[in-house]
Design an enzyme around this catalytic site. Sequence first.
Site, short mmCIF file in Angstrom:
data_model
loop_
_atom_site.label_atom_id
_atom_site.label_comp_id
_atom_site.label_asym_id
_atom_site.label_seq_id
_atom_site.Cartn_x
_atom_site.Cartn_y
_atom_site.Cartn_z
N LYS A 153 -9.78 -0.35 2.96
CA LYS A 153 -9.28 0.66 3.73
C LYS A 153 -10.70 1.46 4.36
CE LYS A 153 -5.45 2.48 0.90
NZ LYS A 153 -4.29 2.87 1.90
N ARG A 182 3.85 -1.92 -4.33
CA ARG A 182 5.13 -2.75 -4.34
C ARG A 182 4.79 -3.95 -5.24
NH1 ARG A 182 5.13 -3.44 2.04
NH2 ARG A 182 4.13 -1.69 2.02
N1 BES Z 1 -1.35 4.15 -1.30
C1 BES Z 1 -1.21 3.60 -0.10
C2 BES Z 1 -0.35 4.42 0.79
C3 BES Z 1 -0.78 5.90 0.80
C4 BES Z 1 -1.25 6.19 2.27
C5 BES Z 1 -0.39 7.01 -0.05
C6 BES Z 1 -1.69 7.51 1.99
C7 BES Z 1 -0.62 8.25 0.32
C8 BES Z 1 -1.29 8.58 1.50
C9 BES Z 1 -0.53 2.28 -0.20
O1 BES Z 1 -1.00 1.36 -1.27
C10 BES Z 1 -0.92 1.49 1.29
O2 BES Z 1 -1.90 1.44 1.29
N2 BES Z 1 0.10 1.16 2.05
C11 BES Z 1 -0.24 0.45 3.18
C12 BES Z 1 0.72 -0.71 3.19
C13 BES Z 1 0.56 -1.71 4.57
C14 BES Z 1 -0.67 -2.34 4.23
C15 BES Z 1 1.58 -2.56 4.62
C16 BES Z 1 -0.10 1.70 4.45
O3 BES Z 1 0.70 2.31 4.11
O4 BES Z 1 -0.63 1.48 5.34
ZN ZN Z 2 -2.70 0.29 -0.60
#
Ligand code: BES
Ligand code: ZN
Length: 514
Positions: A278, A352
């Site tokens: 990230k 997931r």
């Molecule tokens: N933990 C994150 C989602 C999240 C983002 C929770 C901001 C709380 C605040 C999750 O694991 C994630 O990174 N999801 C990705 C999915 C994508 C790669 C398909 C997302 O939401 O960008």
């Molecule tokens: Zn994530």
Amino acid sequence: MKFTIHTRLNTTAIKNLDVLLVPVVLQEQKPAVFGEAFGQLEKIDQLFIKNYIKSKAPKAGESRLLATNKAPGHVFVALDTEFTEKKIVMLVRKLVRIAKAEGFKEVGIYLDDFEKSGVFAERVAHLVTENALLAHYDFAEQFKTAPKEGWKSVGGISLFTYHDAKLIQAAVSEAELIAEAVNHCRTLANMPPSDLKPEGMAEAARTMAKQAKGLTVEVFDEKKLKSEGMNAILAVGMGSSSAPRLIIMEYKGGKSKEAPIAFVGKGVTFDSGGLNLKPGEHMADMHMDMSGGAAVIYAMYAIAKMKLPINAVGLVPAVENMPSGFSYRQGDIVKAYGGKTMEIGNTDAEGRVILADALEYVKTKKPGLTISIATLTGAAMVALGTRMSGLFVKNNKPLRDKLEELGAVSGDAVWPLPLTEENEKEVEGNFADVINTSKSGSRYGGASTAAAFLSHYAKGMNFAHLDMAPRMVANADEELSRGAVGFGVRYFVELAKQWDSVKEKLLTDLSART
Ligand code: BES
Ligand code: ZN
Ligand code: ZN
């Protein structure tokens, strides 16, 4: 904070207060309605408040702390056309935070003053107690150096009512317990990521069980995860030097053969994104990516402490998602518990992945209903904002309606989002059974895509999913301290409370409903 109930007029109790809440109902073209609390004030202060309203002409929705001439030293005057539950919640939180900042020790509230707005004393007692405790909590006090005189704290709340003290006391005691569970959950969720690794989550669950009693906790370590074939949890955990865990909590308050409710919570103690790292601004707050797991741990705590007549299972897969030479990779194919294979389209869609193992495993507990809770997608925040969590229920309208209603009752608001067969098609894999991103590469409806992935692993169960990313941290205007809000605890407790009386209506035929 101590809650004291006074069931008759008690002038000494009023004299002991530092501040009294004085709600005033404004009516169009008619004089304002001044309630019981107002009635307890000396004439001089009553006049003072009336004058304040006349001269300052404050509008409905405004509230203000005013110094009085006689006891109590202050009043918190709140004006509105109606005091709905939401308004009461916000008023109490505001009042407690002001009282804490001002160093007030005793706060007074007349419960019956809200009955004119249709909220009855027992419910007011619940809302006041719960929200006073939630507003008083501040995680900053755990790590900041305390001032010499210690952190300020409100000593107690005096609740005045003409209703039966026993009834009010029951509501207060229950709300105290629930708020305590929510605040424990917030502390766990707020823990810095170096201080809370997967084993730390397991330890938190063990400690919780010791405090609550009547629960069993089993923890699968990496060896056990391997022998069970929980390769999805292992895959996400591979990049970290702290090995993953699966935490299994069981509470048996119901008949021995009765199907349990199962709560499955995402426990990512830090989500860096993994090799799909990230960017910095998105990594902020990712120590709270175990908030769903924390909610499951402390919902189990409250359910056990309340000795609810149900069976419940809580599952928390706990991992740290890190980039390293050992990390799982984009393009990997992983075989989850139960044998269904998944393609890794993105290592940042890790929640997931770990939930897949947990959902397959929970089937061995033969649950009546399974609910997953996870800070799963940024897309849920794009869709809903930050006031409500996403609720996903496929093909069961009575269940969906009930779960939506629980949001309003519990204070943990939820809003339904789609989970359809088309969504499930989107996550069928190219080379494996499923893929953890959308096959088409589309980012639209990402929260539904994630829910659909889970749904593949929840086949054959009554299943609902909560994407609580929108409710991970408090909004600035919620009258709560910064950081985790503890979403999910109150929600699950409310579900558990109602479960015995509603389950038959909700879980009949799996296939026939739309
Ligand atoms: N933990 C994150 C989602 C999240 C983002 C929770 C901001 C709380 C605040 C999750 O694991 C994630 O990174 N999801 C990705 C999915 C994508 C790669 C398909 C997302 O939401 O960008
Ligand atoms: Zn994530
Ligand atoms: Zn995550």
